[in-house]
Write a protein that holds these residues in place. Structure first.
Motif, PDB file in Angstrom:
ATOM      1  N   PHE A  30      -2.916  10.736  10.441  1.00  0.00           N
ATOM      2  CA  PHE A  30      -1.540  10.789   9.930  1.00  0.00           C
ATOM      3  C   PHE A  30      -1.157  12.262   9.705  1.00  0.00           C
ATOM      4  CE2 PHE A  30      -2.974   6.534   8.513  1.00  0.00           C
ATOM      5  CZ  PHE A  30      -1.997   5.772   9.127  1.00  0.00           C
ATOM      6  N   GLN A  32       1.596  13.849  10.122  1.00  0.00           N
ATOM      7  CA  GLN A  32       2.950  14.148   9.677  1.00  0.00           C
ATOM      8  C   GLN A  32       3.043  14.326   8.158  1.00  0.00           C
ATOM      9  OE1 GLN A  32       5.503  14.269  11.985  1.00  0.00           O
ATOM     10  NE2 GLN A  32       3.962  13.951  13.562  1.00  0.00           N
ATOM     11  N   ASP A  34       2.902  16.065   4.900  1.00  0.00           N
ATOM     12  CA  ASP A  34       2.891  17.449   4.416  1.00  0.00           C
ATOM     13  C   ASP A  34       2.302  17.558   3.006  1.00  0.00           C
ATOM     14  OD1 ASP A  34       3.836  18.661   6.623  1.00  0.00           O
ATOM     15  OD2 ASP A  34       5.903  18.878   5.929  1.00  0.00           O
ATOM     16  N   ASP A  35       2.569  16.571   2.173  1.00  0.00           N
ATOM     17  CA  ASP A  35       2.091  16.664   0.796  1.00  0.00           C
ATOM     18  C   ASP A  35       2.000  15.270   0.184  1.00  0.00           C
ATOM     19  OD1 ASP A  35       1.215  18.051  -1.470  1.00  0.00           O
ATOM     20  OD2 ASP A  35       3.211  18.034  -2.367  1.00  0.00           O
ATOM     21  N   ARG A  37       1.479  13.498  -3.791  1.00  0.00           N
ATOM     22  CA  ARG A  37       1.251  13.582  -5.233  1.00  0.00           C
ATOM     23  C   ARG A  37       0.992  12.168  -5.723  1.00  0.00           C
ATOM     24  NH1 ARG A  37       0.847  18.588  -7.588  1.00  0.00           N
ATOM     25  NH2 ARG A  37       1.840  17.885  -9.492  1.00  0.00           N
ATOM     26  N   GLY A  39       0.564   9.406  -8.880  1.00  0.00           N
ATOM     27  CA  GLY A  39       0.924   9.145 -10.262  1.00  0.00           C
ATOM     28  C   GLY A  39       0.535   7.736 -10.634  1.00  0.00           C
ATOM     29  N   PHE A  41       1.900   4.057 -12.859  1.00  0.00           N
ATOM     30  CA  PHE A  41       3.030   3.418 -13.518  1.00  0.00           C
ATOM     31  C   PHE A  41       2.564   2.242 -14.359  1.00  0.00           C
ATOM     32  CE2 PHE A  41       3.654  -0.490 -11.113  1.00  0.00           C
ATOM     33  CZ  PHE A  41       3.088  -0.217  -9.873  1.00  0.00           C
TER      34      PHE A  41
ATOM     35  N   TYR B   6       4.096   2.193  -4.011  1.00  0.00           N
ATOM     36  CA  TYR B   6       3.628   1.650  -5.284  1.00  0.00           C
ATOM     37  C   TYR B   6       2.534   0.636  -5.010  1.00  0.00           C
ATOM     38  CZ  TYR B   6       8.156   3.514  -6.666  1.00  0.00           C
ATOM     39  OH  TYR B   6       9.227   4.342  -6.859  1.00  0.00           O
ATOM     40  N   VAL B   7       1.394   0.805  -5.682  1.00  0.00           N
ATOM     41  CA  VAL B   7       0.249  -0.094  -5.475  1.00  0.00           C
ATOM     42  C   VAL B   7      -0.139  -0.701  -6.815  1.00  0.00           C
ATOM     43  CG1 VAL B   7      -2.145  -0.241  -4.733  1.00  0.00           C
ATOM     44  CG2 VAL B   7      -0.584   1.305  -3.554  1.00  0.00           C
ATOM     45  N   PHE B  41       1.113   5.122  -7.979  1.00  0.00           N
ATOM     46  CA  PHE B  41       2.065   5.386  -6.897  1.00  0.00           C
ATOM     47  C   PHE B  41       1.748   6.698  -6.220  1.00  0.00           C
ATOM     48  CE2 PHE B  41       4.835   8.655  -8.663  1.00  0.00           C
ATOM     49  CZ  PHE B  41       4.710   8.502 -10.031  1.00  0.00           C
ATOM     50  N   PHE B  42       2.192   6.803  -4.983  1.00  0.00           N
ATOM     51  CA  PHE B  42       1.972   7.997  -4.171  1.00  0.00           C
ATOM     52  C   PHE B  42       3.325   8.497  -3.701  1.00  0.00           C
ATOM     53  CE2 PHE B  42      -1.573   5.119  -3.779  1.00  0.00           C
ATOM     54  CZ  PHE B  42      -2.685   5.938  -3.954  1.00  0.00           C
ATOM     55  N   GLU B  43       3.595   9.766  -3.955  1.00  0.00           N
ATOM     56  CA  GLU B  43       4.807  10.369  -3.441  1.00  0.00           C
ATOM     57  C   GLU B  43       4.398  11.163  -2.211  1.00  0.00           C
ATOM     58  OE1 GLU B  43       7.829  11.242  -6.600  1.00  0.00           O
ATOM     59  OE2 GLU B  43       7.575  13.231  -5.706  1.00  0.00           O
ATOM     60  N   ILE B  44       4.883  10.754  -1.073  1.00  0.00           N
ATOM     61  CA  ILE B  44       4.418  11.316   0.194  1.00  0.00           C
ATOM     62  C   ILE B  44       5.554  12.071   0.866  1.00  0.00           C
ATOM     63  CG2 ILE B  44       3.509  10.749   2.485  1.00  0.00           C
ATOM     64  CD1 ILE B  44       2.220   8.302   1.224  1.00  0.00           C
ATOM     65  N   LEU B  45       5.310  13.342   1.138  1.00  0.00           N
ATOM     66  CA  LEU B  45       6.296  14.164   1.830  1.00  0.00           C
ATOM     67  C   LEU B  45       5.923  14.202   3.305  1.00  0.00           C
ATOM     68  CD1 LEU B  45       8.726  16.092   1.401  1.00  0.00           C
ATOM     69  CD2 LEU B  45       7.070  17.945   1.225  1.00  0.00           C
ATOM     70  N   LEU B  46       6.834  13.709   4.146  1.00  0.00           N
ATOM     71  CA  LEU B  46       6.571  13.685   5.588  1.00  0.00           C
ATOM     72  C   LEU B  46       7.272  14.857   6.259  1.00  0.00           C
ATOM     73  CD1 LEU B  46       7.085   9.873   6.178  1.00  0.00           C
ATOM     74  CD2 LEU B  46       4.923  11.100   6.364  1.00  0.00           C
ATOM     75  N   GLN B  58       5.029   4.518   9.801  1.00  0.00           N
ATOM     76  CA  GLN B  58       3.855   5.293   9.400  1.00  0.00           C
ATOM     77  C   GLN B  58       3.458   5.003   7.949  1.00  0.00           C
ATOM     78  OE1 GLN B  58       2.974   9.151  10.302  1.00  0.00           O
ATOM     79  NE2 GLN B  58       3.779   9.162  12.384  1.00  0.00           N
ATOM     80  N   ALA B  61       1.722   1.743   7.649  1.00  0.00           N
ATOM     81  CA  ALA B  61       0.335   1.823   8.130  1.00  0.00           C
ATOM     82  C   ALA B  61      -0.567   2.503   7.099  1.00  0.00           C
ATOM     83  CB  ALA B  61       0.294   2.570   9.466  1.00  0.00           C
ATOM     84  N   MET B  62      -0.073   3.598   6.496  1.00  0.00           N
ATOM     85  CA  MET B  62      -0.872   4.289   5.473  1.00  0.00           C
ATOM     86  C   MET B  62      -1.143   3.373   4.290  1.00  0.00           C
ATOM     87  SD  MET B  62       0.958   7.998   5.135  1.00  0.00           S
ATOM     88  CE  MET B  62       1.854   8.626   6.541  1.00  0.00           C
ATOM     89  N   ASP B  65      -3.663   0.602   5.357  1.00  0.00           N
ATOM     90  CA  ASP B  65      -5.007   1.013   5.773  1.00  0.00           C
ATOM     91  C   ASP B  65      -5.721   1.884   4.745  1.00  0.00           C
ATOM     92  OD1 ASP B  65      -4.327  -0.262   8.069  1.00  0.00           O
ATOM     93  OD2 ASP B  65      -4.070   1.558   9.277  1.00  0.00           O
ATOM     94  N   VAL B  66      -4.965   2.656   3.955  1.00  0.00           N
ATOM     95  CA  VAL B  66      -5.601   3.675   3.118  1.00  0.00           C
ATOM     96  C   VAL B  66      -5.274   3.511   1.629  1.00  0.00           C
ATOM     97  CG1 VAL B  66      -5.933   6.148   2.764  1.00  0.00           C
ATOM     98  CG2 VAL B  66      -5.356   5.285   5.046  1.00  0.00           C
ATOM     99  N   LEU B  67      -3.990   3.381   1.331  1.00  0.00           N
ATOM    100  CA  LEU B  67      -3.582   3.525  -0.067  1.00  0.00           C
ATOM    101  C   LEU B  67      -3.851   2.275  -0.896  1.00  0.00           C
ATOM    102  CD1 LEU B  67      -0.222   5.419   0.587  1.00  0.00           C
ATOM    103  CD2 LEU B  67      -2.486   6.375   0.136  1.00  0.00           C
ATOM    104  N   GLN B  76       4.368  -1.825  -2.343  1.00  0.00           N
ATOM    105  CA  GLN B  76       5.777  -1.754  -1.965  1.00  0.00           C
ATOM    106  C   GLN B  76       6.047  -0.298  -1.652  1.00  0.00           C
ATOM    107  OE1 GLN B  76       7.091  -3.214  -5.911  1.00  0.00           O
ATOM    108  NE2 GLN B  76       8.551  -4.430  -4.733  1.00  0.00           N
TER     109      GLN B  76
END
Lengths: 81, 81
Positions: A30, A32, A34-35, A37, A39, A41, B6-7, B41-46, B58, B61-62, B65-67, B76
């Motif tokens: 993956f 694509q 870039d970053d 973070r 957290g 909830f 969100y997981v 939760f994961f904040e993902i910058l693409l 994408q 899929a992440m 498969d991963v998160l 979600q």
């Protein structure tokens, strides 16, 4: 009434979990990403009969005193229903 | 483009962290709290240049498969910008 409180590190604080997840995503192709973070909830179910204003006040107090560490973490919350 | 994933545990799975938080809140006088479930939760910058549809594919899929561990967790996600 239900509320969700989101807690994450302040932007200036290093987030080692996020770094590890980004690295894992890269190693799985993956590129694509870039970053990342990470957290946490909390979904909080409050007893019925509270007004929205009172629920808001209580959730704010819980977030400030218990759920987040205001020195290094930010929080946001929303009332859902 | 930014996404949030969100997981959380499936509703049928015991959430010991949520139970501990509820108990801590009660002991601090927040008696109105009926239930707490904790998630992450994961904040993902693409990278720029991805279409919304491709970003959605994408992120899905992440998450799958991963998160999240789909055996015991639900996820979600939302595209933010």
């Amino acid at each position: 009434m239900k509320a969700r409180v989101y807690v994450s590190f302040k932007p200036t604080v290093l987030d080692p979990q996020g770094v590890a997840v980004r690295s894992a995503l890269h190693s799985l192709g993956f590129d694509q990403v870039d970053d990342v973070r990470q957290g946490k909830f909390f979904e909080i179910l409050l007893a019925g009969g509270l007004s929205a204003a009172e629920a808001r006040r209580q959730i704010e107090a819980m977030a400030q005193d218990v759920l987040a560490n205001p020195v290094i973490e930010d929080y946001q919350f929303e009332l859902i229903e």
